[in-house]
Design a protein around this motif. Structure first.
Motif, PDB file in Angstrom:
ATOM      1  N   HIS A 265       2.970   5.944  -2.799  1.00 37.01           N
ATOM      2  CA  HIS A 265       4.036   6.944  -2.840  1.00 37.01           C
ATOM      3  C   HIS A 265       4.945   6.822  -4.062  1.00 37.01           C
ATOM      4  O   HIS A 265       5.417   7.836  -4.586  1.00 37.01           O
TER       5      HIS A 265
ATOM      6  N   GLU B  29       0.827  -1.207   0.000  1.00 42.18           N
ATOM      7  CA  GLU B  29       0.000   0.000   0.000  1.00 42.18           C
ATOM      8  C   GLU B  29       0.862   1.257   0.000  1.00 42.18           C
ATOM      9  O   GLU B  29       0.614   2.209  -0.757  1.00 42.18           O
ATOM     10  N   GLN B  30       1.886   1.271   0.840  1.00 39.12           N
ATOM     11  CA  GLN B  30       2.763   2.435   0.918  1.00 39.12           C
ATOM     12  C   GLN B  30       3.539   2.627  -0.383  1.00 39.12           C
ATOM     13  O   GLN B  30       3.664   3.746  -0.892  1.00 39.12           O
TER      14      GLN B  30
END
Length: 344
Positions: free
Chosen positions: A291, A286-287
């Protein structure tokens, strides 16, 4: 003059799943065309008359998309690029895209608007399918859920891999890193599709690829078709990234609940492990996807922000439709499949 074959072998494919029977004019036209080797035969205007979310159109589209994955047993591999089949596929895709845009007139236009609601765990989980399975689901419901989801999980990560050659720099590197994990980090026994096959075996389901297509209702087919639609079109690369990000952002909490459901119902070690594996892995993914994949893509192509947001909103829409279908069937005491699984 017939163009020369591109294949090194003229034999029909014997590696794919079997064809299923059609559910209406369009899907029957595709099935018969694949069986006979001829063009699909359907009435002019039938695509425009078809329900874009209905059994007939969604199955027809799924069958056409599957030619780009593993094909079908006995169907010539070269039908993947048959002009008449592609013409029909384009018409079906246009119908679905129009339906999506019609149902999402107020879809988010920014990344923040699209993803902010997904990053916060809802206080009320009463409408959550994974919460239902965690707290009160029965083993037969877990088996149905696995049979339905097998149409995606046995090809997990494949549709999203199409975006890799359409990315550059940060976005490409991050996407490949995530896909590397999805494909087992170099170990065949760790490929997520293999882990799901093991889950199915624990639940005494047939783990053969495409085995439950004939039982899968339209709301399930729509969830798989959406990622194939986005994946096969370079013009929709932003939407595919939005879809991928939405899946990764929402996966970890749902997987935690499903792991608990498998444990509570005694589904088996492999069944629990598949979801437990996704809790930690997808929290990291997810990160990275937010990003690096999204951040990198927007650094290169800032105009794709709206497409990414649309891909996320479309994913939420079809997943909510599927959840409503499953919960509605179970609340009525019915199977969520087109035909119920045999008791084991």
């Amino acid at each position: 003059m017939t163009p020369p074959s591109l294949s090194l072998s003229t034999a029909a494919s014997a590696a794919g799943p079997r064809l299923v029977e059609g559910r209406g004019e369009l899907s029957r036209a595709v099935t018969e065309a694949l069986r006979s080797g001829g063009p699909p035969a359907y009435a002019t205007g039938s695509v425009l008359k078809a329900d874009p979310w209905g059994e007939d159109l969604q199955l027809a589209l799924y069958l056409l998309y599957e030619l780009h994955y593993r094909g079908f047993d006995g169907v010539d591999d070269e039908r993947e690029w048959d002009p008449e089949l592609l013409r029909l596929r384009q018409s079906l895709e246009t119908r679905v895209l129009h339906a999506l845009r019609t149902e999402l007139p107020d879809a988010p236009r920014t990344i923040e608007e699209a993803f902010a609601p997904l990053l916060v765990e809802p206080v009320d989980l009463s409408g959550s399918l994974s919460h239902h399975l965690e707290t009160e689901g029965e083993l037969w419901q877990l088996r149905e859920y696995a049979a339905l989801r097998s149409l995606y999980h046995l090809k997990e990560a494949d549709p999203h891999a199409w975006v890799i050659p359409r990315l550059t720099g940060r976005a490409k590197a991050a996407m490949v890193a995530i896909e590397y994990d999805e494909f087992g980090a170099g170990r065949a026994d760790r490929i997520h599709a293999r882990l799901f096959a093991d889950l199915m075996a624990d639940l005494q389901l047939d783990p053969a690829y495409g085995r439950y297509l004939d039982r899968a209702p339209a709301p399930l087919l729509a969830t798989v078709n959406l990622m194939s639609l986005f994946g096969l079109h370079r013009a929709l690369r932003g939407a595919l990234v939005g879809h991928f990000a939405c899946v990764e952002v929402t996966s970890s909490p749902g997987s935690r609940r499903l792991a608990r459901a498998m444990r509570r119902c005694g589904a088996g070690r492999a069944a629990e492990h598949f979801y437990a594996e996704h809790v930690e892995a997808d929290a990291v993914h997810e990160q990275v996807v937010r990003h690096e994949v999204i951040g990198g893509l927007l650094a290169d192509e800032p105009d794709l922000a709206g497409d990414i947001a649309f891909g996320c909103a479309a994913t939420v829409l079809v997943e909510d439709r599927l959840a409503a279908h499953i919960r509605g069937a179970w609340e009525r005491g019915h199977s969520a499949l087109r035909t119920a699984l045999p008791e084991h």
